[in-house]
Scaffold this active site. Structure first.
Site, PDB file in Angstrom:
ATOM      1  N   HIS A  79       0.824  -1.208   0.000  1.00 45.46           N
ATOM      2  CA  HIS A  79       0.000   0.000   0.000  1.00 45.46           C
ATOM      3  C   HIS A  79       0.860   1.262   0.000  1.00 45.46           C
ATOM      4  O   HIS A  79       2.057   1.211   0.296  1.00 45.46           O
ATOM      5  CB  HIS A  79      -0.901   0.038   1.244  1.00 45.46           C
ATOM      6  CG  HIS A  79      -2.003  -0.963   1.214  1.00 45.46           C
ATOM      7  ND1 HIS A  79      -3.303  -0.628   0.932  1.00 45.46           N
ATOM      8  CD2 HIS A  79      -1.980  -2.302   1.392  1.00 45.46           C
ATOM      9  CE1 HIS A  79      -4.057  -1.732   0.956  1.00 45.46           C
ATOM     10  NE2 HIS A  79      -3.270  -2.767   1.230  1.00 45.46           N
ATOM     11  N   GLU A 144       2.891   0.031   4.447  1.00 46.77           N
ATOM     12  CA  GLU A 144       2.522   1.380   4.007  1.00 46.77           C
ATOM     13  C   GLU A 144       3.830   2.057   3.642  1.00 46.77           C
ATOM     14  O   GLU A 144       4.574   2.527   4.497  1.00 46.77           O
ATOM     15  CB  GLU A 144       1.798   2.147   5.127  1.00 46.77           C
ATOM     16  CG  GLU A 144       0.400   1.628   5.452  1.00 46.77           C
ATOM     17  CD  GLU A 144      -0.672   2.023   4.435  1.00 46.77           C
ATOM     18  OE1 GLU A 144      -0.349   2.595   3.380  1.00 46.77           O
ATOM     19  OE2 GLU A 144      -1.852   1.729   4.714  1.00 46.77           O
TER      20      GLU A 144
HETATM   21 ZN   LIG Z   1      -4.176   1.300   0.658  1.00 48.73          ZN
END
Ligand SMILES: [Zn+2]
Length: 178
Positions: A79, A144
């Site tokens: 992500h 992330e």
């Molecule tokens: Zn995401």
């Protein structure tokens, strides 16, 4: 090792969208990095499976099912992060609350990323009850990478050379998990 790579979002779900200094949709960055990670891991002799290889919608349970039914040892969801404040930046990796194996894997991967990119902020290893972490049977992490809402970091994410370096750093982190 058998690794399931999950490029977050896709199809109708663009994920976070960065607009400065140009438009970048998270789903496209996630897929690009995930395909580079697949290539990197395959070159190193690992067995990989992708939850999606093109721009399509896929539910969170379906992502976990791909990993579960193929008997992967590790699930890695890719992500980019988002925040209302465009100054927010840094890298973080999530694992399921209370998972020791998840915490160890998240720590190795984040350590490898921040050592490859020493100018980036380390936001730390975090716990979250995300569906893909909860529904997967194996060790699972959600990366992330950086904030797509930060103009400087959007440019960082969009650069394919940076993506290749990120893929190598994630692969190094995966290989450090024992
Ligand atoms: Zn995401």
């Amino acid at each position: 090792m058998k690794i399931c790579i999950d490029p977050g979002h896709g199809g109708a779900d663009s994920g976070a969208v960065g607009t400065e200094p140009f438009r970048l949709e998270e789903k496209d960055f996630n897929l690009s990095l995930a395909l580079l990670l697949e290539e990197e891991l395959e070159e190193r002799g690992h067995w990989t499976i992708m939850t999606r290889r093109r721009d399509r919608s896929l539910s969170l349970p379906a992502r976990a099912n791909v990993s579960n039914r193929t008997g992967a040892d590790l699930f890695v969801s890719i992500h980019a992060n988002a925040a209302g404040n465009p100054a927010v930046k840094g890298m973080e990796v999530y694992h399921f609350p209370g998972s020791k194996a998840g915490k160890a894997a998240a720590t190795r991967i984040l350590d490898s990323l921040v050592s490859s990119f020493p100018t980036h902020s380390n936001r730390g290893v975090k716990e979250a009850n995300f569906a893909v972490l909860r529904l997967t049977d194996m060790t699972a992490v959600l990366i992330e990478t950086e904030f797509i809402t930060n103009p400087k970091q959007l440019q960082f994410l969009a650069d394919v050379e940076n993506q290749k370096k990120m893929a190598a750093a994630i692969a190094d982190g995966i290989e450090a998990i024992v």
